[in-house]
Design a protein around this motif. Structure first.
Motif, PDB file in Angstrom:
ATOM      1  N   ASN A 132       4.777   1.899   8.148  1.00  0.00           N
ATOM      2  CA  ASN A 132       4.003   3.031   7.677  1.00  0.00           C
ATOM      3  C   ASN A 132       4.707   4.311   8.123  1.00  0.00           C
ATOM      4  OD1 ASN A 132       2.197   5.136   7.333  1.00  0.00           O
ATOM      5  ND2 ASN A 132       0.412   3.896   7.870  1.00  0.00           N
ATOM      6  N   PRO A 133       5.251   5.085   7.172  1.00  0.00           N
ATOM      7  CA  PRO A 133       6.060   6.251   7.563  1.00  0.00           C
ATOM      8  C   PRO A 133       5.215   7.337   8.232  1.00  0.00           C
ATOM      9  CG  PRO A 133       5.722   6.222   5.190  1.00  0.00           C
ATOM     10  CD  PRO A 133       5.174   4.931   5.713  1.00  0.00           C
ATOM     11  N   THR A 166       2.756   6.762  10.426  1.00  0.00           N
ATOM     12  CA  THR A 166       2.299   6.410  11.780  1.00  0.00           C
ATOM     13  C   THR A 166       3.391   5.816  12.661  1.00  0.00           C
ATOM     14  OG1 THR A 166       1.652   4.168  11.131  1.00  0.00           O
ATOM     15  CG2 THR A 166      -0.023   5.915  10.919  1.00  0.00           C
ATOM     16  N   GLU A 213       4.610  -2.997  10.197  1.00  0.00           N
ATOM     17  CA  GLU A 213       3.557  -3.819   9.598  1.00  0.00           C
ATOM     18  C   GLU A 213       4.014  -5.222   9.236  1.00  0.00           C
ATOM     19  OE1 GLU A 213       2.437  -1.055   6.507  1.00  0.00           O
ATOM     20  OE2 GLU A 213       0.957  -0.141   7.848  1.00  0.00           O
ATOM     21  N   GLY A 243       3.171   1.109  13.927  1.00  0.00           N
ATOM     22  CA  GLY A 243       3.538   1.381  12.542  1.00  0.00           C
ATOM     23  C   GLY A 243       4.412   0.336  11.879  1.00  0.00           C
ATOM     24  N   GLN A 263       0.823  -1.228   0.000  1.00  0.00           N
ATOM     25  CA  GLN A 263       0.000   0.000   0.000  1.00  0.00           C
ATOM     26  C   GLN A 263       0.847   1.265   0.000  1.00  0.00           C
ATOM     27  OE1 GLN A 263      -2.367  -1.089   3.522  1.00  0.00           O
ATOM     28  NE2 GLN A 263      -4.108  -1.400   2.132  1.00  0.00           N
ATOM     29  N   HIS A 311       3.575   1.802   1.467  1.00  0.00           N
ATOM     30  CA  HIS A 311       4.377   2.024   2.675  1.00  0.00           C
ATOM     31  C   HIS A 311       5.834   1.645   2.428  1.00  0.00           C
ATOM     32  CE1 HIS A 311       0.459   1.691   5.241  1.00  0.00           C
ATOM     33  NE2 HIS A 311       0.499   2.783   4.501  1.00  0.00           N
TER      34      HIS A 311
END
Ligand SMILES: [Zn+2]
Length: 485
Positions: free
Chosen positions: A429-430, A432, A450, A448, A50, A52
């Motif tokens: 996830n950069p 979060t 994943e 964050g 996605q 990320h």
């Protein structure tokens, strides 16, 4: 072509200090088989990233995980941060080669009680790591204090020629069995009496192997520059790379001197391979050291053998409650652990941002109320310092915990996302990513992260370890001087 795993639609930050680029990554037999636009490819397991960030798994270059990797092989404090490799044996403290004659001396007790020290030879330790099926890859240094504890009946003096010869022999044997190099912890009382010459003689064993010298300096307080000079002198004598551990300006009287320290490091780097690691906090932690007891900054107690109920409390409050001076209260608490709020934030940032510095947690896994760096160091650099503070670009943050670290410690085919390299990977996830552990509640997994792959095997996903344990022992490969270009 059928791959084991396909990670699609990622922002690949490859660890080389280059900006990220979009792409897919295919894993086969533990390695990164292909990188690119792989929309026609198929795999047994396919994951949509996605957009990320997919980065090389983080390398924690500064740990005290020697025995915990065997006794608690899940390694959740590190795995949950995206760490895929730990380097153990720092600060003069290593689990091997060690033959204790009683309780482990301070600070070797950071690794556990005497029951944890069951590796008289480095090869015993290596075999134990291999047999334990660790979750993470493990590479190891040999601790100078560990060697001293084997051969000196009194740690508060320098070694005799015979003792030095015996330590050299154990060090050489360990290097032959795959140790990365020698670490010292010269600030600690159990090594402080060792002369520069004692250390220089030991490091002569490193030369032929191209092995590294890492050091918790003799002082991180006012004489820190002199201590750095000693480290460089030792390294030049041995023709060995020097890594200064957790470089800092400790103590209120020392604040603001980081430019001097970094200038010294840069000067040395002109003619010799040198570098440093650091953790992203303005508080340190170790055993409770009477020399560091002060009212100039806050000190909290993390554990105490005679007073376990004091874990998490301020030394100042304990002293007031007991109607004692800080020093007398500290004496009553020993043996104990402490957090010292003894650094200046501006110094921490300057050192962390320097191109010669790598990230290492220095986490203390045995501590019942640990410094939050144990669970939060890497996400803190990515989230807090890169994204929120803007101290450096995200790809630079990643480089300091992957490509730079692998090259400094000679971890071949790791630390960068390249075809043919081992598939140690982290997906995060950069927007979060965040360290959640703090000084009040230090044992909390970061947000964050994943997915984490170790040698191609997904081992952590959506906040959960899945029990897969595919870590390996990483023996020293080649000449570590080559990694300091
Ligand atoms: Zn240290």
């Amino acid at each position: 072509m059928m791959y084991d795993t396909l990670i699609r639609n990622a922002l690949i930050i490859d660890g080389s200090n280059s900006p990220g680029y979009p792409g897919d990554v295919a894993i086969l037999n533990g390695r990164i088989e292909r990188i690119g636009d792989l929309h026609d490819a198929r795999a047994a397991e396919e994951i949509d990233a996605q957009g990320h960030v997919l980065a090389p798994g983080f390398i924690d270059v500064h740990t005290h995980d020697d025995t915990v990797v065997i006794r608690q092989p899940q390694m959740l404090p590190k795995l949950s941060q995206g760490v895929t490799t730990v380097i153990v044996g720092n600060c003069g403290i290593s689990a091997s080669p060690v033959s204790l004659r009683g309780d482990p001396p301070d600070p070797m007790n950071l690794l556990g009680t005497c029951a944890a020290f069951v590796y008289p030879k480095f090869s015993d330790y290596r075999a134990a790591v291999e047999a334990a099926n660790t979750t993470l890859n493990v590479a190891a240094l040999v601790g100078h204090t560990a060697l001293r504890s084997n051969h000196l009946d009194d740690l508060f003096r320098t070694a005799t020629p015979d003792e030095t010869a015996a330590m050299r022999e154990q060090l050489r044997e360990s290097l032959e069995a795959g140790a990365l190099g020698l670490s010292t912890g010269l600030a600690y009382a159990s090594a402080f009496s060792a002369s520069t010459d004692e250390v220089m003689q030991l490091t002569e064993e490193l030369t032929a192997f191209g092995a590294v010298y890492t050091t918790h300096l003799r002082s991180e307080f006012e004489p820190v520059l002199e201590a750095m000079d000693e480290a460089f002198q030792i390294g030049r004598h041995a023709k060995s790379p020097v890594i200064i551990s957790h470089l800092k300006c400790a103590g209120a009287g020392n604040w603001g001197r980081s430019p001097q320290l970094l200038a010294s490091l840069e000067q040395a780097a002109k003619t010799h391979p040198v570098g440093c690691d650091c953790y992203p906090y303005a508080a340190s932690s170790s055993t409770l050291d009477l020399k560091q007891v002060t009212d100039a900054h806050r000190i909290t107690i993390t554990w105490s053998t005679p007073h376990p109920e004091m874990g998490g409390r301020d030394l100042m409050d304990i002293a007031a409650e007991w109607n004692l001076s800080l020093l007398d209260a500290a004496r009553q608490l020993q043996p104990a652990g402490a957090v010292y709020y003894g650094m200046d934030e501006a110094d921490v940032r300057r050192i962390l941002a320097h191109p010669l510095s790598m990230v290492g947690s220095d986490g203390l896994p045995e501590d019942p109320f640990p410094h939050p760096r144990l669970w939060g160091a890497f996400p803190r650099v990515l989230g807090h310092f890169s994204r929120d503070v803007g101290l450096f670009a995200l790809h630079t943050a990643v480089h300091k915990m992957t490509g730079l670290s692998a090259s400094r410690f000679g971890l071949k085919e790791r630390g960068e996302i390249r075809e043919g390299h081992w598939a140690d990977l982290v997906l995060f996830n950069p927007a979060t990513i965040r360290d959640v552990a703090d000084f009040n509640d230090p044992q909390r997994a970061a947000e964050g992260i994943e997915g984490v792959w170790v040698n191609g095997v997904l081992s952590y996903r959506d906040g959960q370890a899945n029990g897969r344990r595919e870590g390996r022992f990483l023996a020293r490969e080649g000449d570590l001087r080559d990694g300091f270009q």
